[in-house]
Design a protein around this motif. Structure first.
Motif, PDB file in Angstrom:
ATOM      1  N   CYS A 122       0.822  -1.219   0.000  1.00  0.00           N
ATOM      2  CA  CYS A 122       0.000   0.000   0.000  1.00  0.00           C
ATOM      3  C   CYS A 122       0.849   1.260   0.000  1.00  0.00           C
ATOM      4  CB  CYS A 122      -0.908   0.021   1.229  1.00  0.00           C
ATOM      5  SG  CYS A 122      -2.212  -1.205   1.194  1.00  0.00           S
ATOM      6  N   ARG A 123       0.373   2.247  -0.754  1.00  0.00           N
ATOM      7  CA  ARG A 123       0.960   3.587  -0.738  1.00  0.00           C
ATOM      8  C   ARG A 123       0.002   4.480   0.043  1.00  0.00           C
ATOM      9  NH1 ARG A 123       0.682   1.718  -5.586  1.00  0.00           N
ATOM     10  NH2 ARG A 123      -0.920   3.147  -6.345  1.00  0.00           N
TER      11      ARG A 123
ATOM     12  N   VAL B  71     -12.390  -1.330   0.854  1.00  0.00           N
ATOM     13  CA  VAL B  71     -11.561  -1.600  -0.320  1.00  0.00           C
ATOM     14  C   VAL B  71     -12.451  -1.441  -1.553  1.00  0.00           C
ATOM     15  CG1 VAL B  71     -10.053  -3.253  -1.473  1.00  0.00           C
ATOM     16  CG2 VAL B  71     -10.200  -3.247   1.031  1.00  0.00           C
ATOM     17  N   THR B  72     -12.020  -0.589  -2.479  1.00  0.00           N
ATOM     18  CA  THR B  72     -12.832  -0.260  -3.642  1.00  0.00           C
ATOM     19  C   THR B  72     -11.978   0.188  -4.815  1.00  0.00           C
ATOM     20  OG1 THR B  72     -14.726   1.083  -4.378  1.00  0.00           O
ATOM     21  CG2 THR B  72     -13.155   2.151  -2.883  1.00  0.00           C
ATOM     22  N   VAL B  73     -12.603   0.279  -5.980  1.00  0.00           N
ATOM     23  CA  VAL B  73     -11.953   0.877  -7.148  1.00  0.00           C
ATOM     24  C   VAL B  73     -12.626   2.199  -7.517  1.00  0.00           C
ATOM     25  CG1 VAL B  73     -11.116  -1.306  -8.108  1.00  0.00           C
ATOM     26  CG2 VAL B  73     -13.359  -0.431  -8.804  1.00  0.00           C
ATOM     27  N   MET B  74     -13.508   2.670  -6.655  1.00  0.00           N
ATOM     28  CA  MET B  74     -14.223   3.928  -6.893  1.00  0.00           C
ATOM     29  C   MET B  74     -13.352   5.107  -6.452  1.00  0.00           C
ATOM     30  SD  MET B  74     -16.989   3.083  -8.357  1.00  0.00           S
ATOM     31  CE  MET B  74     -17.736   4.688  -8.365  1.00  0.00           C
ATOM     32  N   GLY B  75     -12.653   5.687  -7.381  1.00  0.00           N
ATOM     33  CA  GLY B  75     -11.725   6.768  -7.065  1.00  0.00           C
ATOM     34  C   GLY B  75     -12.271   8.131  -7.452  1.00  0.00           C
ATOM     35  N   ASN B  76     -13.302   8.576  -6.760  1.00  0.00           N
ATOM     36  CA  ASN B  76     -13.832   9.913  -7.039  1.00  0.00           C
ATOM     37  C   ASN B  76     -14.263  10.587  -5.745  1.00  0.00           C
ATOM     38  OD1 ASN B  76     -16.682   9.282  -6.493  1.00  0.00           O
ATOM     39  ND2 ASN B  76     -16.563   8.061  -8.359  1.00  0.00           N
ATOM     40  N   ARG B  77     -14.619  11.848  -5.853  1.00  0.00           N
ATOM     41  CA  ARG B  77     -14.961  12.657  -4.676  1.00  0.00           C
ATOM     42  C   ARG B  77     -16.157  12.094  -3.905  1.00  0.00           C
ATOM     43  NH1 ARG B  77     -12.866  17.866  -4.166  1.00  0.00           N
ATOM     44  NH2 ARG B  77     -13.705  18.967  -2.381  1.00  0.00           N
ATOM     45  N   ASN B  78     -17.091  11.460  -4.592  1.00  0.00           N
ATOM     46  CA  ASN B  78     -18.255  10.882  -3.929  1.00  0.00           C
ATOM     47  C   ASN B  78     -17.859   9.761  -2.968  1.00  0.00           C
ATOM     48  OD1 ASN B  78     -20.008  12.616  -5.242  1.00  0.00           O
ATOM     49  ND2 ASN B  78     -20.352  11.196  -6.927  1.00  0.00           N
ATOM     50  N   THR B  79     -16.744   9.113  -3.238  1.00  0.00           N
ATOM     51  CA  THR B  79     -16.248   8.074  -2.345  1.00  0.00           C
ATOM     52  C   THR B  79     -15.963   8.665  -0.969  1.00  0.00           C
ATOM     53  OG1 THR B  79     -15.275   6.968  -4.262  1.00  0.00           O
ATOM     54  CG2 THR B  79     -14.512   6.248  -2.112  1.00  0.00           C
TER      55      THR B  79
ATOM     56  N   VAL C 270      -9.143   1.972   0.941  1.00  0.00           N
ATOM     57  CA  VAL C 270      -8.023   1.421   0.191  1.00  0.00           C
ATOM     58  C   VAL C 270      -8.470   1.327  -1.259  1.00  0.00           C
ATOM     59  CG1 VAL C 270      -6.481  -0.540  -0.164  1.00  0.00           C
ATOM     60  CG2 VAL C 270      -7.122   0.132   2.161  1.00  0.00           C
ATOM     61  N   LEU C 271      -7.806   2.091  -2.123  1.00  0.00           N
ATOM     62  CA  LEU C 271      -8.096   2.075  -3.550  1.00  0.00           C
ATOM     63  C   LEU C 271      -7.270   0.976  -4.203  1.00  0.00           C
ATOM     64  CD1 LEU C 271      -7.976   5.923  -4.110  1.00  0.00           C
ATOM     65  CD2 LEU C 271     -10.030   4.495  -3.990  1.00  0.00           C
ATOM     66  N   ALA C 272      -7.942   0.022  -4.823  1.00  0.00           N
ATOM     67  CA  ALA C 272      -7.271  -1.131  -5.425  1.00  0.00           C
ATOM     68  C   ALA C 272      -7.098  -0.933  -6.931  1.00  0.00           C
ATOM     69  CB  ALA C 272      -8.092  -2.389  -5.156  1.00  0.00           C
ATOM     70  N   GLU C 273      -6.381  -1.866  -7.556  1.00  0.00           N
ATOM     71  CA  GLU C 273      -6.225  -1.922  -9.016  1.00  0.00           C
ATOM     72  C   GLU C 273      -5.519  -0.708  -9.610  1.00  0.00           C
ATOM     73  OE1 GLU C 273      -7.436  -4.553 -10.925  1.00  0.00           O
ATOM     74  OE2 GLU C 273      -8.661  -5.572  -9.415  1.00  0.00           O
ATOM     75  N   GLY C 274      -4.696  -0.008  -8.823  1.00  0.00           N
ATOM     76  CA  GLY C 274      -3.961   1.141  -9.338  1.00  0.00           C
ATOM     77  C   GLY C 274      -4.758   2.428  -9.409  1.00  0.00           C
ATOM     78  N   VAL C 275      -5.955   2.432  -8.836  1.00  0.00           N
ATOM     79  CA  VAL C 275      -6.804   3.633  -8.831  1.00  0.00           C
ATOM     80  C   VAL C 275      -6.205   4.671  -7.880  1.00  0.00           C
ATOM     81  CG1 VAL C 275      -9.094   4.498  -8.189  1.00  0.00           C
ATOM     82  CG2 VAL C 275      -8.869   2.340  -9.429  1.00  0.00           C
ATOM     83  N   SER C 276      -6.345   5.934  -8.230  1.00  0.00           N
ATOM     84  CA  SER C 276      -5.885   7.009  -7.369  1.00  0.00           C
ATOM     85  C   SER C 276      -6.945   8.105  -7.343  1.00  0.00           C
ATOM     86  CB  SER C 276      -4.546   7.566  -7.856  1.00  0.00           C
ATOM     87  OG  SER C 276      -3.984   8.399  -6.873  1.00  0.00           O
ATOM     88  N   LEU C 277      -6.641   9.194  -6.698  1.00  0.00           N
ATOM     89  CA  LEU C 277      -7.544  10.337  -6.617  1.00  0.00           C
ATOM     90  C   LEU C 277      -6.828  11.581  -7.101  1.00  0.00           C
ATOM     91  CD1 LEU C 277      -9.051   9.725  -3.054  1.00  0.00           C
ATOM     92  CD2 LEU C 277     -10.194   9.347  -5.235  1.00  0.00           C
ATOM     93  N   ASP C 278      -7.599  12.544  -7.616  1.00  0.00           N
ATOM     94  CA  ASP C 278      -6.992  13.799  -8.048  1.00  0.00           C
ATOM     95  C   ASP C 278      -6.579  14.622  -6.829  1.00  0.00           C
ATOM     96  OD1 ASP C 278      -9.158  15.889  -7.375  1.00  0.00           O
ATOM     97  OD2 ASP C 278     -10.290  14.410  -8.542  1.00  0.00           O
ATOM     98  N   GLU C 279      -5.745  15.616  -7.054  1.00  0.00           N
ATOM     99  CA  GLU C 279      -5.187  16.425  -5.965  1.00  0.00           C
ATOM    100  C   GLU C 279      -6.261  17.121  -5.125  1.00  0.00           C
ATOM    101  OE1 GLU C 279      -2.046  16.498  -4.812  1.00  0.00           O
ATOM    102  OE2 GLU C 279      -1.695  14.926  -6.293  1.00  0.00           O
ATOM    103  N   GLY C 280      -7.301  17.608  -5.769  1.00  0.00           N
ATOM    104  CA  GLY C 280      -8.374  18.282  -5.041  1.00  0.00           C
ATOM    105  C   GLY C 280      -9.100  17.336  -4.099  1.00  0.00           C
TER     106      GLY C 280
ATOM    107  N   THR D 249      -3.172   0.793  -3.896  1.00  0.00           N
ATOM    108  CA  THR D 249      -2.383  -0.386  -4.218  1.00  0.00           C
ATOM    109  C   THR D 249      -2.668  -0.799  -5.654  1.00  0.00           C
ATOM    110  OG1 THR D 249      -1.851  -2.654  -3.559  1.00  0.00           O
ATOM    111  CG2 THR D 249      -4.152  -1.989  -3.353  1.00  0.00           C
ATOM    112  N   ASP D 250      -1.743  -1.527  -6.237  1.00  0.00           N
ATOM    113  CA  ASP D 250      -1.953  -2.077  -7.571  1.00  0.00           C
ATOM    114  C   ASP D 250      -2.635  -3.438  -7.509  1.00  0.00           C
ATOM    115  OD1 ASP D 250      -0.799   0.112  -8.851  1.00  0.00           O
ATOM    116  OD2 ASP D 250       1.215  -0.717  -8.648  1.00  0.00           O
ATOM    117  N   LEU D 251      -2.739  -3.996  -6.315  1.00  0.00           N
ATOM    118  CA  LEU D 251      -3.353  -5.315  -6.156  1.00  0.00           C
ATOM    119  C   LEU D 251      -4.852  -5.282  -6.440  1.00  0.00           C
ATOM    120  CD1 LEU D 251      -1.684  -6.577  -2.843  1.00  0.00           C
ATOM    121  CD2 LEU D 251      -1.126  -7.257  -5.198  1.00  0.00           C
TER     122      LEU D 251
END
Length: 110
Positions: A12-13, A47-55, A68-78, A93-95
């Motif tokens: 995890c990062r 643990v999810t792949v939903m990488g948006n502000r609503n999360t 924990v964002l899985a599958e390499g998902v990230s979030l924008d700076e804002g 994580t990329d897992l």
């Protein structure tokens, strides 16, 4: 288990640290925000792949301990800045979802 256990996982990062002393109750895996809003237990690791502000809104409403964002998902700076402001811990994580959930389970005995 404490959030610090998850923060220490090499898979995890840490994107937003949150409170390392927060108690983790269980692991919750879900990618539908409406289901997570009604069923995510307070104090859980979501643990999810939903990488948006609503999360963040759902995490706050459900009082989850961290996302924990899985599958390499990230979030924008804002969105990351908003998570920092609201003290919502976020890791990435990329897992795949199952694999990281299993790693968390094995690390903390949940």
């Amino acid at each position: 288990m404490k959030l610090q256990t998850i923060l220490d996982l090499p898979e995890c990062r840490t994107l937003v640290k949150g409170d390392p002393e927060r108690e983790i109750t269980t692991i919750f895996c879900c990618d539908l925000l409406s289901i997570a809003m009604s069923k995510a237990p307070a104090g859980s690791v979501w643990v999810t792949v939903m990488g948006n502000r609503n999360t963040l809104a759902v995490a706050s409403l459900a009082e989850v301990a961290c996302i924990v964002l899985a599958e390499g998902v990230s979030l924008d700076e804002g969105t990351l800045a908003k998570a920092e402001e609201e003290k919502i811990s976020i890791l990435a994580t990329d897992l795949p979802v199952f694999d990281i959930a299993l790693e968390i389970h094995e690390a903390g005995g949940l």
